[in-house]
Design an enzyme around this catalytic site. Structure first.
Site, PDB file in Angstrom:
ATOM      1  CB  SER A 261     -18.874 -26.398 -26.913  1.00 48.68           C
ATOM      2  OG  SER A 261     -19.232 -24.581 -27.011  1.00 48.68           O
ATOM      3  CE  LYS A 262     -19.872 -28.813 -19.480  1.00 52.36           C
ATOM      4  NZ  LYS A 262     -19.458 -28.671 -18.242  1.00 52.36           N
ATOM      5  NE  ARG A 263     -19.602 -20.640 -28.075  1.00 44.58           N
ATOM      6  CZ  ARG A 263     -17.764 -21.565 -28.732  1.00 44.58           C
ATOM      7  NH1 ARG A 263     -17.430 -22.191 -27.636  1.00 44.58           N
ATOM      8  NH2 ARG A 263     -17.537 -21.819 -29.246  1.00 44.58           N
ATOM      9  CG  HIS A 264     -23.160 -23.680 -29.306  1.00 49.04           C
ATOM     10  ND1 HIS A 264     -21.950 -24.163 -29.496  1.00 49.04           N
ATOM     11  CD2 HIS A 264     -23.473 -22.572 -29.939  1.00 49.04           C
ATOM     12  CE1 HIS A 264     -21.255 -23.630 -30.422  1.00 49.04           C
ATOM     13  NE2 HIS A 264     -21.806 -22.505 -29.856  1.00 49.04           N
ATOM     14  N   GLY A 265     -25.619 -24.727 -25.275  1.00 41.22           N
ATOM     15  CA  GLY A 265     -27.106 -25.103 -24.539  1.00 41.22           C
ATOM     16  C   GLY A 265     -26.996 -26.867 -24.344  1.00 41.22           C
TER      17      GLY A 265
END
Length: 490
Positions: A261-265
């Site tokens: 997801s976005k939290r992984h970059g």
């Protein structure tokens, strides 16, 4: 009997950017079809108008074009099975929903609590089913009650009549036979009150009418596949073969993994391009996230992937999206570029560099090409040119070159005198000056290079040797930095 032509489809919803997981689905569908000389179809699934994002369809077209996953049929190029946008097929879905009602496989539901949002996204759909779990109040309404409600103009949805106290089995090409207790399945909405189909109904009807032979999608769709199979059975249609793909996971800060997801970059194709990853490298890497080529090498062109791709290589275990591995792939593709291609591609990434370096980019780019893993590495690589601070003087001590601060000071003083008198500030001449001094002092070249390079850059790792750094900085700035270090060491 002639073999049926393989037809796969990529059916994204126009709800934003192209996620890496979506791109992998498109890639596998393309590779599978083209490996068998089949057709790759693009279909836009926009049944959930609330989540529609303006311009998202254009992003889909652009991404497929950039990655060379060229579709044979689709909204933009047409075909014999159109329209290829679900909202343009709206009248047809009601016709098929009513057929199921006539067959007793679906029913009108007039309950005020119907959730029209029960749609599109598999994760949100399943979450809603678990939360609301429709109680089947309208499942057994009499024909008279139904006709009365319809005559009164009561709003309704059409729901699937899932068999009770039974089982349904379907076969997946990767996970094998899967049997599910029908009591665990909800009577899902097929047609919403606005006449639009839900995703779970539309994709079944469209796959059948478009002669899709193989459906390739993420394994999160396995939980909905029994309902799809029941719909195929209810219509008396042959279901396409399914190929479910493992989930792409991202690495969390604490070392655990969770769905990417976005939290992984950067998890969108566009963002990866923006960071300076090459589309060929991205496609190569994504192809190996859930599929094994069963070869020692890992670098493949798109045409090579088409030639090798088969279902047997698809793995069940979840794949981990590793940016370091993507960097490795990208660095290989960058080094394989011609220098002219590299310079052209790098133009968008050198805007923040000092003007004097831009003027020398033809040379500086030769240093960068073999040292970066993505194009956004360029500016940080040359940051020392414009960001020179009072670094730790302990850097002048180097055991390998048998250097202490006093020796480094002497070398800098000697080189300052020689370089001040130098008129030819070319890399070739600067290298000659350094080599001549080294020979005269009977040093190894590293002993001269080390204090000189540290002195003008202030860092251990640089994109080139002392002469290259002196050339990039220019004579005036180089001498100023050497003098600064002499003063500090004294």
């Amino acid at each position: 009997m002639d073999k049926k032509e393989v037809r796969t489809r990529f059916a994204p919803s126009p709800t934003g950017y192209m996620h890496i997981g979506n791109l992998r689905t498109a890639l596998y569908a393309y590779l599978f079809a083209k490996h068998d000389n089949g057709k790759f179809i693009l279909r836009i699934e926009d049944t959930d108008q609330k989540r529609y994002v303006e311009g998202a369809t254009e992003v889909i077209y652009k991404t497929l074009e950039q990655t060379h996953l060229i579709h044979d049929e689709g909204p933009d190029i047409g075909g014999n099975y159109g329209p290829y946008v679900q909202s343009e097929r709206k009248p047809m879905y009601k016709e098929y929903a009513l057929k199921l009602v006539e067959k007793g496989e679906a029913y009108y539901c007039f309950c005020s609590g119907n959730k029209d949002e029960e749609d599109t996204d598999e994760d949100s759909h399943e979450e809603e089913v678990k939360t609301y779990g429709y109680n089947r109040h309208c499942r057994n309404l009499s024909k008279e009650e139904v006709e009365k409600n319809l005559a009164e103009g009561k709003p309704y949805v059409i729901r699937q009549k899932v068999p009770i106290d039974s089982t349904i089995t379907f076969h997946d090409e990767v996970y094998g036979d899967i049997t599910v207790d029908t009591n665990t399945l909800d009577d899902q909405i097929l047609l919403k009150s606005d006449g639009m189909p839900t995703y779970n109904f539309a994709n079944v009807v469209d796959d059948y009418l478009m002669d899709i032979t193989h459906v390739i999608r993420g394994k999160e769709y396995i939980s909905s596949t029994p309902k799809y199979q029941l719909l195929y059975n209810a219509f008396g249609w042959e279901a396409p073969k399914t190929i479910h793909l493992s989930t792409i996971m991202g690495q969390n800060a604490d070392g655990t993994v969770s769905k990417l997801s976005k939290r992984h970059g950067a998890v969108s194709f566009a963002k990866l391009l923006e960071l300076g990853y090459l589309q060929e490298a991205i496609i190569n890497y994504i192809a190996l996230l859930g599929w094994s080529a069963r070869q020692e090498r890992e670098v493949f062109s798109l045409s090579e992937l088409v030639e090798m791709f088969d279902i047997d290589g698809i793995v069940k275990t979840n794949a981990i999206f590793d940016y370091k591995k993507l960097d490795w792939f990208n660095a290989i593709y960058i080094t394989q570029m011609s220098h002219e291609e590299f310079i052209e591609y790098s133009k968008d990434y050198i805007k923040e560099l000092p003007e004097y370096l831009k003027e020398k980019w033809d040379f500086a780019s030769t240093l960068a090409q073999s040292r970066i893993s993505k194009f956004s590495d360029i500016v940080p690589m040359f940051e020392f040119l414009s960001n020179y601070t009072d670094f730790d003087l302990a850097l002048f001590e180097n055991k390998k070159n048998k250097l202490d601060k006093a020796q480094s000071l002497q070398i800098l003083q000697d080189m300052y005198v020689t370089l001040t008198a130098t008129k030819d500030w070319s890399v070739e001449n600067l290298n000659k000056i350094i080599q001549d001094y080294t020979t005269e002092k009977e040093f190894k070249i590293g002993k001269t290079m080390w204090p000189l390079r540290i002195g003008v850059t202030g860092q251990v790792v640089t994109p080139g040797g002392g002469a290259e750094m002196l050339y990039l900085l220019g004579k005036e700035e180089s001498l100023n930095r050497i003098q600064n270090c002499i003063n500090r060491l004294q």
